[in-house]
Design a protein around this motif. Sequence first.
Motif, PDB file in Angstrom:
ATOM      1  N   GLN A  23       8.495  -0.890   6.573  1.00 62.17           N
ATOM      2  CA  GLN A  23       7.519  -1.801   6.018  1.00 62.17           C
ATOM      3  C   GLN A  23       6.151  -1.589   6.649  1.00 62.17           C
ATOM      4  OE1 GLN A  23       8.198  -3.743   3.503  1.00 62.17           O
ATOM      5  NE2 GLN A  23       6.130  -4.664   3.355  1.00 62.17           N
ATOM      6  N   SER A  24       6.157  -1.432   7.959  1.00 66.75           N
ATOM      7  CA  SER A  24       4.879  -1.231   8.643  1.00 66.75           C
ATOM      8  C   SER A  24       4.236   0.114   8.245  1.00 66.75           C
ATOM      9  CB  SER A  24       5.091  -1.296  10.157  1.00 66.75           C
ATOM     10  OG  SER A  24       5.968  -0.251  10.563  1.00 66.75           O
ATOM     11  N   LEU A  25       5.061   1.120   8.053  1.00 69.80           N
ATOM     12  CA  LEU A  25       4.508   2.414   7.641  1.00 69.80           C
ATOM     13  C   LEU A  25       3.906   2.352   6.250  1.00 69.80           C
ATOM     14  CD1 LEU A  25       7.253   4.867   8.969  1.00 69.80           C
ATOM     15  CD2 LEU A  25       4.943   4.538   9.871  1.00 69.80           C
ATOM     16  N   ILE A  26       4.540   1.611   5.359  1.00 69.30           N
ATOM     17  CA  ILE A  26       4.009   1.499   4.003  1.00 69.30           C
ATOM     18  C   ILE A  26       2.672   0.788   4.011  1.00 69.30           C
ATOM     19  CG2 ILE A  26       4.410   0.416   1.762  1.00 69.30           C
ATOM     20  CD1 ILE A  26       7.407   0.986   2.191  1.00 69.30           C
ATOM     21  N   GLN A  27       2.585  -0.283   4.816  1.00 72.93           N
ATOM     22  CA  GLN A  27       1.325  -1.025   4.871  1.00 72.93           C
ATOM     23  C   GLN A  27       0.193  -0.182   5.452  1.00 72.93           C
ATOM     24  OE1 GLN A  27       2.114  -4.652   7.003  1.00 72.93           O
ATOM     25  NE2 GLN A  27       3.306  -5.579   5.315  1.00 72.93           N
ATOM     26  N   SER A  28       0.535   0.516   6.522  1.00 73.75           N
ATOM     27  CA  SER A  28      -0.520   1.337   7.137  1.00 73.75           C
ATOM     28  C   SER A  28      -0.940   2.483   6.217  1.00 73.75           C
ATOM     29  CB  SER A  28      -0.015   1.900   8.476  1.00 73.75           C
ATOM     30  OG  SER A  28       1.102   2.756   8.251  1.00 73.75           O
ATOM     31  N   GLY A  29      -0.014   3.052   5.446  1.00 70.41           N
ATOM     32  CA  GLY A  29      -0.374   4.135   4.519  1.00 70.41           C
ATOM     33  C   GLY A  29      -1.221   3.637   3.380  1.00 70.41           C
ATOM     34  N   GLY A  30      -0.947   2.441   2.882  1.00 67.67           N
ATOM     35  CA  GLY A  30      -1.756   1.907   1.789  1.00 67.67           C
ATOM     36  C   GLY A  30      -3.167   1.636   2.209  1.00 67.67           C
ATOM     37  N   SER A  31      -3.310   1.090   3.435  1.00 69.69           N
ATOM     38  CA  SER A  31      -4.676   0.822   3.907  1.00 69.69           C
ATOM     39  C   SER A  31      -5.453   2.113   4.115  1.00 69.69           C
ATOM     40  CB  SER A  31      -4.617   0.010   5.206  1.00 69.69           C
ATOM     41  OG  SER A  31      -3.929   0.769   6.206  1.00 69.69           O
TER      42      SER A  31
END
Length: 202
Positions: A23-31
């Motif tokens: 989840q954290s990786l997805i959020q950081s990639g989107g930003s």
Amino acid sequence: MFRIVVAFVLAGIITLGLFFLMQSLIQSGGSALTEPPRGSVLDFVRVKQDEQIEQKERKPEKPPKPQEPPPQMEAPPMEASTPDGQAGGMDFSADVGADVALDGGLALQSGDGEYVPITKVAAVYPRRALQRGIQGYVIVEFTVTKTGGVRDPFVVESEPEGIFEQAAMDAVLKFKYKPRVINGEPTEVAGVQNRVTFEIDG
């Protein structure tokens, strides 16, 4: 039974941890995709300067003046050789003079029909006379045949006597002539005389 329970608890904990990590990786990639890049980008553009081409007109060069031809070299005089090919340390020559016909005056004073010498061979200087330094001459009389050859030579005069006669006659027998032509036919010429001179130079 206790081991199975412990295994299920650990598996659940690991699964939850992986879930939160994803989840954290997805959020950081989107930003990272949505946020504009920080910093500035410099573009370098090379501008070519206007080049000026100078044209030079080439004028054809004048060709150099031809050089003067070298002077013609004079041919060295031919020397007669002794029978053994040695000159005995002295320069010597046997000169064959002009032909004289007793019945017609000088051989070359007549017209086109008169006989003309083609080849004259220099006489061989006798070794005995060369070693002693003796000089002299021989006058030989002969007949020019219809074919331009020489026959019946004999000595008219010699100085000194008994030294140069044979050498002079041997040379005269090798002479070649253009025969005398009368009414379109070659004719023999008798009484032709030739002076052969034997001299030592130096």
